[in-house]
Design a protein around this motif. Structure first.
Motif, short mmCIF file in Angstrom:
data_model
loop_
_atom_site.label_atom_id
_atom_site.label_comp_id
_atom_site.label_asym_id
_atom_site.label_seq_id
_atom_site.Cartn_x
_atom_site.Cartn_y
_atom_site.Cartn_z
N THR A 52 0.82 -1.22 0.00
CA THR A 52 0.00 0.00 0.00
C THR A 52 0.85 1.26 0.00
N LYS A 53 2.16 1.09 -0.05
CA LYS A 53 3.07 2.24 0.00
C LYS A 53 3.67 2.54 -1.36
N ILE A 54 3.88 3.83 -1.61
CA ILE A 54 4.55 4.28 -2.83
C ILE A 54 5.77 5.09 -2.41
N THR A 55 6.92 4.73 -2.98
CA THR A 55 8.16 5.47 -2.75
C THR A 55 8.54 6.17 -4.03
N THR A 56 8.80 7.47 -3.94
CA THR A 56 9.29 8.21 -5.10
C THR A 56 10.70 8.67 -4.79
N HIS A 57 11.55 8.57 -5.79
CA HIS A 57 12.95 8.96 -5.69
C HIS A 57 13.17 9.92 -6.86
N TYR A 58 13.60 11.13 -6.57
CA TYR A 58 13.67 12.15 -7.61
C TYR A 58 14.83 13.10 -7.37
N GLY A 59 15.23 13.79 -8.43
CA GLY A 59 16.29 14.77 -8.30
C GLY A 59 16.95 15.06 -9.62
N LYS A 60 18.08 15.74 -9.53
CA LYS A 60 18.86 16.09 -10.71
C LYS A 60 19.67 14.86 -11.13
N ILE A 61 19.74 14.60 -12.43
CA ILE A 61 20.51 13.46 -12.92
C ILE A 61 21.97 13.67 -12.51
N GLY A 62 22.54 12.63 -11.93
CA GLY A 62 23.92 12.71 -11.44
C GLY A 62 24.00 12.98 -9.95
N SER A 63 22.85 13.27 -9.33
CA SER A 63 22.84 13.49 -7.89
C SER A 63 22.21 12.28 -7.21
N LEU A 64 22.31 12.24 -5.90
CA LEU A 64 21.68 11.16 -5.15
C LEU A 64 20.17 11.34 -5.08
N GLY A 65 19.73 12.57 -5.19
CA GLY A 65 18.30 12.86 -5.16
C GLY A 65 17.69 12.76 -3.77
N LYS A 66 16.38 12.88 -3.74
CA LYS A 66 15.62 12.78 -2.49
C LYS A 66 14.61 11.67 -2.63
N MET A 67 14.11 11.21 -1.48
CA MET A 67 13.20 10.08 -1.48
C MET A 67 12.05 10.33 -0.51
N THR A 68 10.84 9.99 -0.92
CA THR A 68 9.67 10.07 -0.03
C THR A 68 8.88 8.78 -0.13
N THR A 69 8.27 8.38 0.99
CA THR A 69 7.42 7.19 1.02
C THR A 69 6.10 7.57 1.68
N LYS A 70 4.99 7.21 1.04
CA LYS A 70 3.66 7.48 1.58
C LYS A 70 2.81 6.22 1.49
N ASP A 71 1.92 6.08 2.47
CA ASP A 71 0.99 4.94 2.49
C ASP A 71 -0.35 5.42 1.94
N TYR A 72 -0.83 4.83 0.85
CA TYR A 72 -2.08 5.23 0.21
C TYR A 72 -3.23 4.26 0.48
N GLY A 73 -2.98 3.23 1.24
CA GLY A 73 -4.04 2.28 1.57
C GLY A 73 -4.60 1.61 0.34
N SER A 74 -5.94 1.53 0.28
CA SER A 74 -6.60 0.83 -0.83
C SER A 74 -6.53 1.61 -2.15
N LYS A 75 -6.17 2.88 -2.10
CA LYS A 75 -6.10 3.70 -3.32
C LYS A 75 -4.73 3.68 -3.97
N VAL A 76 -3.88 2.75 -3.55
CA VAL A 76 -2.50 2.74 -4.02
C VAL A 76 -2.39 2.57 -5.54
N ASP A 77 -3.19 1.68 -6.14
CA ASP A 77 -3.11 1.47 -7.59
C ASP A 77 -3.52 2.70 -8.38
N VAL A 78 -4.60 3.34 -7.94
CA VAL A 78 -5.09 4.54 -8.62
C VAL A 78 -4.07 5.66 -8.50
N LYS A 79 -3.52 5.85 -7.31
CA LYS A 79 -2.55 6.93 -7.07
C LYS A 79 -1.27 6.68 -7.87
N TYR A 80 -0.83 5.42 -7.93
CA TYR A 80 0.35 5.05 -8.70
C TYR A 80 0.18 5.48 -10.16
#
Length: 177
Positions: A52-80
């Motif tokens: 039920t969790k989605i993790t996004t990893h984002y940033g400038k190419i060549g950098s380590l970037g940042k990461m966030t994780t959120k729990d969307y419960g039953s709406k995980v597929d739609v949110k994805y």
């Protein structure tokens, strides 16, 4: 006096029902890149669905970037699917479907990895240490042990302080392996 017995008009709002998304996602991860036509923006965005969790990893190419994780419960597929469509609308281009996008449960970079990247890039830009302006491939070392990264970080710091690399210190490290 005339009495007004008017019935108040009521409008009923339709009952919203939750439907599962008809669109099935092929995988639990995807990778996108955005490159500006003017060359000022080179970004990456990665999404991983785990239960039920989605993790996004984002940033400038060549950098380590940042990461966030959120729990969307039953709406995980739609949110994805929504998040992916949102990136496509912004001009991000999807990577190849057959490519393995890495760890299914990604972890944010460690403190040592972040410090190493910062110091390595600074040394890379130093004209005394790198007169030819060659690429040090700082990210290429990130799969090494923390002990090695710490040694390399200290080695780069010493080089920036002294204006040259201490190759004997580096060779001693290689012999220990």
């Amino acid at each position: 006096m005339v009495s007004k017995n008017r019935k108040k008009k009521t409008t009923r709002k339709p009952i919203k029902t939750l439907r599962k998304s008809k669109k099935k996602t092929k995988s639990n991860s995807a990778y996108f890149e955005y490159k500006s036509i003017f060359g000022s923006s080179n970004k990456f965005w990665r999404i991983v669905k785990d239960g039920t969790k989605i993790t996004t990893h984002y940033g400038k190419i060549g950098s380590l970037g940042k990461m966030t994780t959120k729990d969307y419960g039953s709406k995980v597929d739609v949110k994805y699917d929504q998040l992916i469509q949102s990136k496509k609308k912004k001009g991000y281009v999807e990577g190849f479907d057959y490519f393995d996008y890495g760890d299914k449960k990604p972890k944010p970079p460690t403190k040592i990895q972040r410090e190493y990247i910062k110091v390595c890039r600074k040394a890379e830009k130093n004209s005394k240490l790198n007169p030819g302006g060659r690429n040090f491939d700082c990210e290429g070392m990130l799969d090494r042990e923390d002990k090695t990264l710490q040694l390399m970080t200290d080695w780069y710091k010493d080089a920036m302080k002294n204006g040259e690399f201490n190759w004997s210190k580096y060779e001693k490290h290689l012999k220990r392996k």
